[in-house]
Design an enzyme around this catalytic site. Structure first.
Site, mmCIF file in Angstrom:
data_model
loop_
_atom_site.group_PDB
_atom_site.id
_atom_site.type_symbol
_atom_site.label_atom_id
_atom_site.label_comp_id
_atom_site.label_asym_id
_atom_site.label_seq_id
_atom_site.Cartn_x
_atom_site.Cartn_y
_atom_site.Cartn_z
ATOM 1 N N GLY A 19 0.561 -1.407 0.100
ATOM 2 C CA GLY A 19 -0.317 0.471 0.028
ATOM 3 C C GLY A 19 0.738 1.197 -0.341
ATOM 4 C CB CYS A 20 3.727 2.381 2.480
ATOM 5 S SG CYS A 20 3.499 1.684 3.333
ATOM 6 C CB THR A 21 5.390 1.373 -2.936
ATOM 7 O OG1 THR A 21 6.097 0.165 -2.070
ATOM 8 C CG2 THR A 21 5.635 0.324 -4.379
#
Length: 163
Positions: free
Chosen positions: A48-50
């Site tokens: 998700g952070c990517t």
């Protein structure tokens, strides 16, 4: 402030100073004449952070055209941020908040639950800060996919309205 000390629109943005991925000091006060997107994310190089970091990178030039600076903040180290930036060719500024002081000031350091366990961690959240350093808009709980475009849309609306 709202529950969990989350700053609300119309409130003064909590001031902070920390280091970017290259170890340079960065302070919210450095951006007193421009819009700032401060987004908190849990961990470098996770799915998700990517997605979120790549989406903000893809739209970075549009944010810049509107006079906005994007600052991504996690508790990861500068070294971790550098690897994340290189691996995914990110063009946004990532700030290291290892002791989560900035996350706490913005109410992003919260009790989380995963697989029946509770722990403290960064809750994905975003704040759009106006040039007068007042919170213009807050997303206290964010889904990574399509979030960057939602922030850009809100920024366009606020700039068009002269906010």
């Amino acid at each position: 402030m709202a529950p969990n000390n989350i700053p609300q629109p119309g409130e003064q943005a909590p001031l902070f100073s920390t280091s970017d991925h290259d170890g340079n000091p960065v302070s919210l006060a450095n951006f007193s004449s421009q819009w700032v997107v401060v987004y908190f994310y849990p961990k470098d190089d996770t799915p998700g952070c990517t997605v979120e970091a790549k989406d903000f990178t893809e739209l970075n030039s549009e944010f810049t055209q509107l006079g906005a600076k994007i600052l991504g903040i996690s508790s990861d180290s500068q070294k971790s941020h550098c690897k994340f930036i290189l691996k995914h060719n990110l063009s946004i500024t990532l700030l290291s908040d290892p002791e989560h002081h900035v996350a706490e000031a913005y109410g992003a350091w919260r009790l989380k639950k995963f697989m029946g366990k509770e722990y403290m961690g960064i809750e994905r959240s975003t704040f759009l800060i106006a040039p007068d350093q007042i919170i213009a808009y807050a997303w206290p709980k964010v889904q990574a996919k399509n979030h960057a475009i939602a922030v850009l849309t809100k920024l366009r609306e606020l700039v068009a309205n002269g906010s």
